[in-house]
Scaffold this motif. Structure first.
Motif, PDB file in Angstrom:
ATOM      1  N   VAL B  27       0.813  -1.218   0.000  1.00 35.66           N
ATOM      2  CA  VAL B  27       0.000   0.000   0.000  1.00 35.66           C
ATOM      3  C   VAL B  27       0.851   1.275   0.000  1.00 35.66           C
ATOM      4  O   VAL B  27       0.328   2.370  -0.127  1.00 35.66           O
ATOM      5  N   TYR B  28       2.179   1.111   0.167  1.00 38.73           N
ATOM      6  CA  TYR B  28       3.066   2.281   0.167  1.00 38.73           C
ATOM      7  C   TYR B  28       3.965   2.307  -1.072  1.00 38.73           C
ATOM      8  O   TYR B  28       4.931   3.065  -1.129  1.00 38.73           O
ATOM      9  N   TRP B 191       1.284   5.431  -4.247  1.00 41.42           N
ATOM     10  CA  TRP B 191       0.318   4.651  -3.473  1.00 41.42           C
ATOM     11  C   TRP B 191       0.331   5.067  -2.005  1.00 41.42           C
ATOM     12  O   TRP B 191      -0.710   5.089  -1.339  1.00 41.42           O
ATOM     13  N   ASN B 195      -2.754   6.499   0.381  1.00 44.91           N
ATOM     14  CA  ASN B 195      -3.084   5.838   1.654  1.00 44.91           C
ATOM     15  C   ASN B 195      -2.539   6.589   2.872  1.00 44.91           C
ATOM     16  O   ASN B 195      -2.467   6.030   3.961  1.00 44.91           O
ATOM     17  N   ALA B 198      -4.100   6.590   6.391  1.00 42.73           N
ATOM     18  CA  ALA B 198      -4.053   5.297   7.086  1.00 42.73           C
ATOM     19  C   ALA B 198      -2.637   4.948   7.528  1.00 42.73           C
ATOM     20  O   ALA B 198      -2.449   4.181   8.462  1.00 42.73           O
ATOM     21  N   LEU B 360      -7.838   1.056   2.849  1.00 37.45           N
ATOM     22  CA  LEU B 360      -6.551   0.981   2.165  1.00 37.45           C
ATOM     23  C   LEU B 360      -6.761   0.685   0.692  1.00 37.45           C
ATOM     24  O   LEU B 360      -7.644  -0.085   0.322  1.00 37.45           O
ATOM     25  N   VAL B 361      -5.936   1.336  -0.124  1.00 36.27           N
ATOM     26  CA  VAL B 361      -5.961   1.043  -1.552  1.00 36.27           C
ATOM     27  C   VAL B 361      -4.723   0.217  -1.877  1.00 36.27           C
ATOM     28  O   VAL B 361      -3.605   0.710  -1.765  1.00 36.27           O
TER      29      VAL B 361
END
Lengths: 96, 379
Positions: B27-28, B191, B195, B198, B360-361
């Motif tokens: 997600v990062y 990304w 996010n 979060a 979360l994406v």
């Protein structure tokens, strides 16, 4: 943090430290030491010392070679200083 | 005014992102959010030509990255050529797909160094923390890496959702026999920027993690070296991004776009050269993309007259654009920036316990495609 550097004996065989690679870089007109994700650009004398650390020659032989090549005497203390420093950085390993 | 702009030195650091394909969904991830748009990866011959041209300019440190670079089955061939040319070759991998056979071939091809990332973050992280099977997979990778004479270098990206488990993470790293552990706090691009709410940790979490790191350092007494990279949102001066735009780094993306950093493609109004049709030399020295933010001439106030402008070059252009919508303004991390409140507000929000969960994406092709249409490229 200023502990005296461990002296390297004259009959020690020196080689480039594990994970490091020494090479000549024409674009930088210098020897460089390459290591994971990094690089040290060496000045002339450092490069001349390190390129002689091939695992076969002893420190005394390296000093003698440098003195002959550059027509100088009394280089031992400076070379020893640098070698002790380079060993601390992991650039050099002492074989025996 | 005397023009005293000296020509830039060579791109000493070359990062090849050989593919955007990846088995993970971090997600990062710093790959562009619209990575799924890129479907045509460069051929082996293209990569080899890039290696040759960059080496001729003076490139010497090489990163092979992605996506997951092991998904290219010509990685050995690329490595062979890179080694022949005299690069110091770093493989940046999740370790997924690393087999005994491949590591042997890569070693024989001249690979110098391997950095393994923790398979991380939620989907995979929970799995990793709770399942012995995944740990066993990592252990096998670690054993292979060490058996072939490489130091075991683990990279773990820290964020709000895993930073409290740092103790467990370091315990695992020790059991894996890691020689080096890089604890890299998330940087908020791509990304990770999507996010951010979060992922941004609280100050208390961060301080606890620093204490944990210190405790481990003392206990290990130098056996396993731990590097802790502080997140720039908590600083008051920006980072010297990429050691200065177009001074040291060149990234080449899977489709051949040459960039001054991994994320620069997001910046609007800049054209970046493609090494399929442009030489590496021309891309580095002549292109508008590389020249735009070189030096200090492009700066606005407060950077233009700042006595630290040569120190950090105004920070990161991508962060300036992402946060302040202006690639020419000071990096808002700097407390001299008129936009610094954007950063402090994000940090302040992160102090509160979560009243709501931020969804979360995950970085995957479907999410990428959904965010590609009409969106600014790479945003």
């Amino acid at each position: 943090m200023n502990a005296p550097k461990a002296a390297v004996a004259d009959d020690s065989k020196l080689s480039i430290g594990r994970g490091f690679r020494l090479q000549w870089e024409p674009a930088q007109n210098a020897h460089v030491l390459l290591y994971p994700e990094g690089m040290v650009k060496l000045n002339g004398s450092a490069g001349e010392i390190l390129r002689r650390c091939d695992g076969a020659r002893t420190l005394a032989q390296i000093v003698a070679d440098l003195e002959t090549t550059f027509n100088q005497t009394g280089l031992a203390p400076d070379v020893q200083d640098f070698v002790a420093f380079a060993r601390e950085q992991g650039w050099l390993e002492v074989a025996a | 005014m005397i023009a005293a702009v000296s020509p830039p030195g060579p791109p000493l650091w070359l990062l090849l992102e050989v593919t955007y394909r990846c088995p993970l969904h971090c997600v990062y991830c710093y790959n562009p959010v619209d990575f799924a748009r890129v479907e045509d990866e460069m051929s082996t011959a293209d990569w080899v030509r890039v290696l040759r041209e960059a080496r001729a300019l003076g490139s010497v440190q090489l990163g092979l990255s992605g996506g997951e670079p092991l998904l290219r089955d010509d990685l050995e061939e690329i490595t062979t050529e890179a080694h022949r040319l005299g690069y110091y070759i770093n493989l940046i991998t999740s370790g997924v797909g690393l087999t005994e056979q491949r590591i042997e071939r890569l070693k024989a091809a001249g690979l110098d160094h391997i950095q393994v990332s923790f398979q991380d973050s939620t989907r995979e992280m929970n799995d990793f923390l709770s399942h012995t099977r995944t740990f066993d997979l990592k252990l096998r990778v670690a054993q292979m890496v060490k058996a072939h004479g490489y130091p075991m270098v683990l990279n773990c990206v820290l964020h709000r959702l895993n930073i409290d488990q740092l103790d467990t993470l370091l315990e695992m790293a020790e059991r894996l026999g890691a020689d080096y552990v890089e604890l890299a706090n998330t940087q908020y691009y791509s990304w990770a920027h999507l996010n951010r709410d979060a992922l941004l940790p609280s100050r208390a979490q961060l301080e606890a993690a620093e204490r944990t790191t210190q405790r481990w350092r003392e206990r290990l007494d130098g056996r396993m070296k731990i590097f802790f990279v502080v997140p720039d949102y908590f600083e008051t001066r920006p980072k010297r991004c990429m050691n200065g735009w177009g001074t040291t780094f060149m990234t080449v993306t899977p489709d051949g776009t040459a960039l001054p950093c991994h994320t620069a493609r997001m910046l609007p109004g800049l054209e970046f050269p493609n090494v399929r049709s442009t030489s590496v030399r021309s891309a580095w020295y002549d292109s508008d993309g590389f020249n735009r933010f070189r030096g200090t001439g492009w700066m606005k106030e407060p950077c233009a007259s700042c006595d630290e402008r040569e120190k950090d070059f105004g920070g990161c252009r991508c962060q300036a654009y992402l946060l302040a919508n202006d690639a020419y303004t000071a990096d808002p991390v700097c407390d001299k920036s008129p936009h610094h409140a954007l950063v402090t507000a994000a940090v302040a929000q992160a102090q509160a316990p979560r009243a709501q969960e931020f969804p979360l994406v995950f970085r995957d092709p479907a999410n990428s495609r959904a965010r590609s249409q009409g969106a600014p490229v790479g945003g």
